[in-house]
Motif scaffolding. Structure first.
Motif, PDB file in Angstrom:
ATOM      1  N   GLY A 130       0.248  -6.634  -1.237  1.00  0.00           N
ATOM      2  CA  GLY A 130       1.238  -5.798  -0.536  1.00  0.00           C
ATOM      3  C   GLY A 130       1.279  -6.224   0.911  1.00  0.00           C
ATOM      4  O   GLY A 130       0.332  -5.973   1.661  1.00  0.00           O
ATOM      5  N   LEU A 131       2.352  -6.911   1.284  1.00  0.00           N
ATOM      6  CA  LEU A 131       2.431  -7.477   2.646  1.00  0.00           C
ATOM      7  C   LEU A 131       3.555  -6.826   3.435  1.00  0.00           C
ATOM      8  O   LEU A 131       4.380  -7.481   4.067  1.00  0.00           O
ATOM      9  CB  LEU A 131       2.612  -8.993   2.566  1.00  0.00           C
ATOM     10  CG  LEU A 131       1.516  -9.723   1.796  1.00  0.00           C
ATOM     11  CD1 LEU A 131       1.832 -11.208   1.683  1.00  0.00           C
ATOM     12  CD2 LEU A 131       0.143  -9.508   2.458  1.00  0.00           C
ATOM     13  N   ALA A 168       4.119  -3.752   6.514  1.00  0.00           N
ATOM     14  CA  ALA A 168       3.582  -3.695   7.879  1.00  0.00           C
ATOM     15  C   ALA A 168       2.055  -3.583   7.876  1.00  0.00           C
ATOM     16  O   ALA A 168       1.361  -4.294   8.612  1.00  0.00           O
ATOM     17  CB  ALA A 168       4.211  -2.511   8.615  1.00  0.00           C
ATOM     18  N   ILE A 169       1.538  -2.696   7.025  1.00  0.00           N
ATOM     19  CA  ILE A 169       0.080  -2.486   7.006  1.00  0.00           C
ATOM     20  C   ILE A 169      -0.635  -3.676   6.350  1.00  0.00           C
ATOM     21  O   ILE A 169      -1.609  -4.209   6.897  1.00  0.00           O
ATOM     22  CB  ILE A 169      -0.258  -1.172   6.266  1.00  0.00           C
ATOM     23  CG1 ILE A 169       0.069   0.030   7.161  1.00  0.00           C
ATOM     24  CG2 ILE A 169      -1.708  -1.120   5.813  1.00  0.00           C
ATOM     25  CD1 ILE A 169      -0.923   0.323   8.266  1.00  0.00           C
ATOM     26  N   GLY A 170      -0.159  -4.100   5.193  1.00  0.00           N
ATOM     27  CA  GLY A 170      -0.828  -5.191   4.476  1.00  0.00           C
ATOM     28  C   GLY A 170      -0.871  -6.464   5.305  1.00  0.00           C
ATOM     29  O   GLY A 170      -1.888  -7.170   5.331  1.00  0.00           O
ATOM     30  N   TRP A 186      -0.799 -11.584  -1.815  1.00  0.00           N
ATOM     31  CA  TRP A 186       0.275 -11.529  -2.816  1.00  0.00           C
ATOM     32  C   TRP A 186       1.241 -10.436  -2.402  1.00  0.00           C
ATOM     33  O   TRP A 186       0.833  -9.386  -1.891  1.00  0.00           O
ATOM     34  CB  TRP A 186      -0.282 -11.190  -4.208  1.00  0.00           C
ATOM     35  CG  TRP A 186       0.806 -11.108  -5.255  1.00  0.00           C
ATOM     36  CD1 TRP A 186       1.319 -12.125  -6.004  1.00  0.00           C
ATOM     37  CD2 TRP A 186       1.531  -9.924  -5.644  1.00  0.00           C
ATOM     38  NE1 TRP A 186       2.313 -11.665  -6.834  1.00  0.00           N
ATOM     39  CE2 TRP A 186       2.464 -10.312  -6.636  1.00  0.00           C
ATOM     40  CE3 TRP A 186       1.505  -8.587  -5.250  1.00  0.00           C
ATOM     41  CZ2 TRP A 186       3.351  -9.415  -7.251  1.00  0.00           C
ATOM     42  CZ3 TRP A 186       2.380  -7.686  -5.846  1.00  0.00           C
ATOM     43  CH2 TRP A 186       3.285  -8.104  -6.840  1.00  0.00           C
ATOM     44  N   ASN A 187       2.515 -10.706  -2.596  1.00  0.00           N
ATOM     45  CA  ASN A 187       3.530  -9.672  -2.356  1.00  0.00           C
ATOM     46  C   ASN A 187       4.641  -9.832  -3.375  1.00  0.00           C
ATOM     47  O   ASN A 187       4.967 -10.950  -3.790  1.00  0.00           O
ATOM     48  CB  ASN A 187       4.108  -9.813  -0.936  1.00  0.00           C
ATOM     49  CG  ASN A 187       4.874  -8.577  -0.515  1.00  0.00           C
ATOM     50  OD1 ASN A 187       4.313  -7.477  -0.521  1.00  0.00           O
ATOM     51  ND2 ASN A 187       6.135  -8.732  -0.167  1.00  0.00           N
ATOM     52  N   ARG A 188       5.217  -8.683  -3.781  1.00  0.00           N
ATOM     53  CA  ARG A 188       6.316  -8.724  -4.763  1.00  0.00           C
ATOM     54  C   ARG A 188       7.433  -9.628  -4.257  1.00  0.00           C
ATOM     55  O   ARG A 188       7.945 -10.474  -4.983  1.00  0.00           O
ATOM     56  CB  ARG A 188       6.814  -7.290  -4.993  1.00  0.00           C
ATOM     57  CG  ARG A 188       7.992  -7.183  -5.910  1.00  0.00           C
ATOM     58  CD  ARG A 188       8.378  -5.738  -6.118  1.00  0.00           C
ATOM     59  NE  ARG A 188       8.762  -5.082  -4.863  1.00  0.00           N
ATOM     60  CZ  ARG A 188       9.093  -3.807  -4.748  1.00  0.00           C
ATOM     61  NH1 ARG A 188       9.079  -3.034  -5.810  1.00  0.00           N
ATOM     62  NH2 ARG A 188       9.428  -3.290  -3.568  1.00  0.00           N
ATOM     63  N   ASP A 190       3.148   2.831  -7.217  1.00  0.00           N
ATOM     64  CA  ASP A 190       3.524   1.418  -7.021  1.00  0.00           C
ATOM     65  C   ASP A 190       2.310   0.510  -7.217  1.00  0.00           C
ATOM     66  O   ASP A 190       2.416  -0.589  -7.774  1.00  0.00           O
ATOM     67  CB  ASP A 190       4.057   1.203  -5.595  1.00  0.00           C
ATOM     68  CG  ASP A 190       5.353   1.953  -5.337  1.00  0.00           C
ATOM     69  OD1 ASP A 190       6.148   2.092  -6.273  1.00  0.00           O
ATOM     70  OD2 ASP A 190       5.550   2.399  -4.182  1.00  0.00           O
ATOM     71  N   ALA A 223       2.057  -2.457  -9.896  1.00  0.00           N
ATOM     72  CA  ALA A 223       1.909  -3.857  -9.478  1.00  0.00           C
ATOM     73  C   ALA A 223       0.657  -4.487 -10.083  1.00  0.00           C
ATOM     74  O   ALA A 223       0.650  -5.668 -10.451  1.00  0.00           O
ATOM     75  CB  ALA A 223       1.862  -3.942  -7.955  1.00  0.00           C
ATOM     76  N   LEU A 259      -5.205   1.273   0.141  1.00  0.00           N
ATOM     77  CA  LEU A 259      -5.029   1.765   1.519  1.00  0.00           C
ATOM     78  C   LEU A 259      -3.595   2.259   1.731  1.00  0.00           C
ATOM     79  O   LEU A 259      -2.935   1.864   2.693  1.00  0.00           O
ATOM     80  CB  LEU A 259      -5.367   0.663   2.536  1.00  0.00           C
ATOM     81  CG  LEU A 259      -6.853   0.406   2.778  1.00  0.00           C
ATOM     82  CD1 LEU A 259      -7.063  -0.739   3.760  1.00  0.00           C
ATOM     83  CD2 LEU A 259      -7.573   1.658   3.281  1.00  0.00           C
ATOM     84  N   ASN A 260      -3.129   3.088   0.811  1.00  0.00           N
ATOM     85  CA  ASN A 260      -1.793   3.663   0.954  1.00  0.00           C
ATOM     86  C   ASN A 260      -1.909   5.179   1.143  1.00  0.00           C
ATOM     87  O   ASN A 260      -2.959   5.765   0.906  1.00  0.00           O
ATOM     88  CB  ASN A 260      -0.950   3.366  -0.294  1.00  0.00           C
ATOM     89  CG  ASN A 260      -1.656   3.802  -1.563  1.00  0.00           C
ATOM     90  OD1 ASN A 260      -2.406   3.031  -2.144  1.00  0.00           O
ATOM     91  ND2 ASN A 260      -1.446   5.044  -1.980  1.00  0.00           N
ATOM     92  N   SER A 261      -0.805   5.791   1.545  1.00  0.00           N
ATOM     93  CA  SER A 261      -0.749   7.251   1.614  1.00  0.00           C
ATOM     94  C   SER A 261      -0.459   7.787   0.215  1.00  0.00           C
ATOM     95  O   SER A 261       0.070   7.067  -0.636  1.00  0.00           O
ATOM     96  CB  SER A 261       0.383   7.706   2.545  1.00  0.00           C
ATOM     97  OG  SER A 261       0.296   7.033   3.772  1.00  0.00           O
ATOM     98  N   VAL A 291      -5.547   4.288   6.319  1.00  0.00           N
ATOM     99  CA  VAL A 291      -5.517   3.768   7.691  1.00  0.00           C
ATOM    100  C   VAL A 291      -4.920   4.868   8.560  1.00  0.00           C
ATOM    101  O   VAL A 291      -3.764   5.236   8.383  1.00  0.00           O
ATOM    102  CB  VAL A 291      -4.602   2.516   7.792  1.00  0.00           C
ATOM    103  CG1 VAL A 291      -4.613   1.965   9.217  1.00  0.00           C
ATOM    104  CG2 VAL A 291      -5.005   1.460   6.780  1.00  0.00           C
ATOM    105  N   PRO A 332       0.180  -0.070  12.315  1.00  0.00           N
ATOM    106  CA  PRO A 332      -0.248  -1.434  11.960  1.00  0.00           C
ATOM    107  C   PRO A 332      -0.819  -2.232  13.133  1.00  0.00           C
ATOM    108  O   PRO A 332      -1.804  -2.963  12.964  1.00  0.00           O
ATOM    109  CB  PRO A 332       1.049  -2.069  11.435  1.00  0.00           C
ATOM    110  CG  PRO A 332       1.840  -0.916  10.892  1.00  0.00           C
ATOM    111  CD  PRO A 332       1.530   0.249  11.787  1.00  0.00           C
TER     112      PRO A 332
END
Ligand SMILES: NC(=O)c1ccc[n+]([C@@H]2O[C@H](COP(=O)([O-])OP(=O)(O)OC[C@H]3O[C@@H](n4cnc5c(N)ncnc54)[C@H](OP(=O)(O)O)[C@@H]3O)[C@@H](O)[C@H]2O)c1
Length: 295
Positions: A13-14, A16-18, A35-37, A75, A79, A95-97, A122, A126
């Motif tokens: 997940g790339l 802002a945070i990733g 890796w990012n979608r 998500d 993924a 590390l998501n909300s 977090v 970012p």
């Protein structure tokens, strides 16, 4: 091929945070796979030395420590699903909300796939990732936290394990996060009122900062009142705040600034007074918040 002894890390997940997480690991010299979608978002990180995994399976197998920074827990599971078998025995940190219930669901999902799971959050923007005082908290498998704590500290020096229950980080994330929108909208309302007089928002920054300092100084006092249920030392009573409601209405008339977002808060004050808290300290609103209003 990894050429140093630092823990290889995969960031999935790339956004802002990733991106900020991956950059912090790269700066610290960790072999970092990303890796990012939407694959194009990996290019700037590849230029900084990251390995770009083409598939989620390759991303997961690249490192013993897999960190995700997708939008939601749902998500994240979606993924990771194609790499479910590859998660076995790996440390997976989200590390998501999200809600505590969604964190528990993801913990069960991860455990079903034999992953060692930590849910984190977090508590900053970012650009603050990697700073010595940036707060990140985690909950879940303590052995993962203990094994990777030095690596996790790269993301923020204020790194805390809240407990073994995997939903605690989500609960604290939501409990503390609840303060953000009211505080920011209050600042935006104030800025709009100043602009209606031709004054710059910048002129209120110093004063708003002192206001936040004042609020910060009150939090331990209010926490004690809430924990003991004793609201009788009323330095700032519910009735005092109720008297201020008319000032908000006057401001709207004078400046044309929309203060209607405050209406539910005014309603909360009235319900607190009706429940007998008028002469109690403002922290007594907590008692009203514990019960959903009757509709
Ligand atoms: N930004 C902040 O200030 C901040 C601060 C603290 C915490 N957070 C939290 O951190 C998390 C990430 O935030 P962000 O700001 O990085 O969000 P963002 O910039 O919108 O990035 C979202 C990421 O999730 C990916 N994604 C979403 N749904 C997906 C799916 N179904 N399958 C695969 N990938 C999916 C996106 O991939 P694509 O690129 O392909 O769309 C993207 O990489 C959120 O939970 C957010 O609340 C954010």
């Amino acid at each position: 091929m990894h050429t140093n002894d630092r823990t290889p890390v995969t960031v999935i997940g790339l956004g802002a945070i990733g991106t900020a997480l991956a950059e912090a690991f790269l700066r610290a010299g960790h072999p970092t796979t990303v890796w990012n979608r939407t694959a194009a978002k990996a290019a700037p990180l590849e230029a900084k030395g990251a390995e770009h995994a083409e598939t989620i399976k390759q991303a997961v197998t690249a490192s013993p420590l897999v960190i995700t920074a997708l939008t939601t827990f749902e998500d994240t599971r979606e993924a990771l699903e194609p790499a479910g078998a590859e998660l076995r025995d790996r440390a997976l940190i989200t590390l998501n909300s999200g809600s505590p219930a969604a964190a528990r669901e993801t913990a069960t999902w991860a455990t079903d796939h034999k992953a060692r799971f930590l849910a984190g959050a977090v508590k900053n923007v970012p650009s603050a990732v990697g700073a010595p005082d940036t707060l990140l908290y985690y909950s879940g498998d303590r052995s993962v936290f203990e094994e990777y704590e030095p690596t996790l500290r790269i993301l923020g020096g204020d790194t805390v394990h809240l407990g073994d229950e995997p939903d605690l980080a989500a609960l604290y994330e939501m409990a503390v996060g609840a303060m953000l929108l009211p505080a920011l909208v209050g600042f935006f309302q104030g800025a709009a009122a100043l602009q209606s007089r031709g004054l710059e928002a910048a002129s209120m920054v110093r004063f708003a900062g002192k206001w936040l300092d004042m609020i910060k100084s009150l939090l331990p006092i209010y926490a004690t009142e809430i924990d003991t249920g004793d609201y009788t030392d009323a330095a700032s009573s519910v009735n005092l705040f109720l008297a201020g409601v008319a000032h908000d209405e006057d401001l709207t008339r004078e400046t044309n600034v929309d203060t209607s977002w405050l209406t539910p808060l005014h309603d909360l004050l009235r319900r607190a007074a009706e429940a007998g808290h008028g002469e109690h300290n403002i922290s007594a609103l907590t008692e009203v918040l514990k019960k959903q209003p009757q509709t």
